[in-house]
Design a protein around this motif. Structure first.
Motif, mmCIF file in Angstrom:
data_model
loop_
_atom_site.group_PDB
_atom_site.id
_atom_site.type_symbol
_atom_site.label_atom_id
_atom_site.label_comp_id
_atom_site.label_asym_id
_atom_site.label_seq_id
_atom_site.Cartn_x
_atom_site.Cartn_y
_atom_site.Cartn_z
ATOM 1 N N TYR A 1 0.870 -1.176 0.000
ATOM 2 C CA TYR A 1 0.000 0.000 0.000
ATOM 3 C C TYR A 1 0.909 1.229 0.000
ATOM 4 N N GLU A 2 0.818 2.032 -1.036
ATOM 5 C CA GLU A 2 1.761 3.136 -1.161
ATOM 6 C C GLU A 2 1.111 4.473 -0.756
ATOM 7 N N SER A 3 0.298 4.411 0.271
ATOM 8 C CA SER A 3 -0.253 5.625 0.882
ATOM 9 C C SER A 3 -0.945 5.198 2.165
ATOM 10 N N ASN A 4 -1.324 6.176 2.963
ATOM 11 C CA ASN A 4 -2.048 5.864 4.196
ATOM 12 C C ASN A 4 -3.550 5.704 3.974
ATOM 13 N N PHE A 5 -3.958 5.819 2.733
ATOM 14 C CA PHE A 5 -5.388 5.709 2.435
ATOM 15 C C PHE A 5 -5.929 4.340 2.827
ATOM 16 N N PHE A 6 -5.150 3.288 2.568
ATOM 17 C CA PHE A 6 -5.582 1.920 2.883
ATOM 18 C C PHE A 6 -5.097 1.458 4.253
ATOM 19 N N GLY A 7 -4.459 2.329 4.989
ATOM 20 C CA GLY A 7 -3.920 1.950 6.288
ATOM 21 C C GLY A 7 -2.513 2.497 6.422
ATOM 22 N N THR A 8 -1.622 1.683 6.965
ATOM 23 C CA THR A 8 -0.247 2.121 7.183
ATOM 24 C C THR A 8 0.552 2.061 5.883
#
Length: 251
Positions: free
Chosen positions: A142-149
């Protein structure tokens, strides 16, 4: 007088003979009629038997058709889908988990990388021990905090939906259209628009999970949220820079 009596006797005899002959003919005709009646009765009986046999065959065919329809209605043809961001398939009686694995794909900054996201199994089978170093397979983050860490590694699961022949991912929706069954919903994901490698759109579950120990920034195949961009995209109904939802439906 004697001549008249003789003539009368002769006439009586002739009439008696004629009557006997007529009686014989009538008896023969009666016998013929009885035989014909018996024959007609036999034909009638045969026809009734044939009609009964045809009815039995029709009943058998109807039962077979009913059985075929029942078998067709209960036959588990099934279809498959991948749930991105989850380790397990939905807990449903008609859903079978094929395997739980790791999301992967090509490196985000390599222009020749494969576009698709893949769900790698946890128990790979290797045969050859070396090969030409052309295609690459990396893990996914996941390359952003949108989906979590940020930088967490992405799990996935391959699921089989029994008694279903169609699976559809609908971008921009979080519920299915009438006549379709929801499998899961979440947010649309892809690679970043200015990276060298192509990517594809996938649906990440609304409550994403992470692989154990996957917090290092290793990059690889990356998951970014997808935002709506007005222009050729009609706004409304879409809203500029709003993250797009998604839903996976079966039928």
């Amino acid at each position: 007088m004697e001549n008249m009596l003789a003539i009368l006797n002769k006439t009586v005899k002739q009439q008696s003979l004629s009557i006997q002959q007529q009686v014989t003919i009538n008896q023969q005709q009666a016998t013929t009629i009885q035989q014909q009646a018996a024959s007609l009765q036999q034909h009638s009986t045969t026809i009734q038997q044939q009609a009964s046999s045809i009815q039995q065959q029709a009943t058998t065919i109807q039962l077979q058709r009913t059985e075929i329809r029942q078998l067709q209605s209960t036959q588990e043809t099934g279809s498959t889908y991948i749930i991105w961001g989850r380790k397990q398939c939905q807990n449903k009686t008609d859903t079978e988990q094929v395997y739980s694995g790791y999301a992967g794909g090509g490196m985000y900054d390599q222009s020749g990388s494969a576009a698709d996201y893949v769900c790698l199994p946890p128990d790979p089978d290797f045969v050859k021990t070396s090969g030409y170093d052309g295609g690459h397979m990396y893990g996914a983050e996941y390359e952003s905090n949108f989906f979590g860490t940020w930088n967490e590694d992405v799990p996935c699961a391959v699921c089989r939906k029994s008694r279903s022949t169609s699976i559809l991912m609908i971008p921009g929706k979080n519920k299915c259209y009438k006549g379709w069954n929801i499998e899961y919903h979440g947010y649309l994901a892809s690679g970043e628009n200015d990276h060298a490698a192509a990517s594809s759109y996938v649906c990440v579950d609304s409550q994403p999970e992470y692989l154990n120990g996957g917090v290092q920034n290793e990059n690889g195949k990356l998951f970014y949220p997808v935002l709506a961009k007005c222009g050729a995209l009609q706004c409304p109904p879409y809203i500029n820079d709003h993250p797009l939802t998604c839903v996976v439906c079966s039928k």
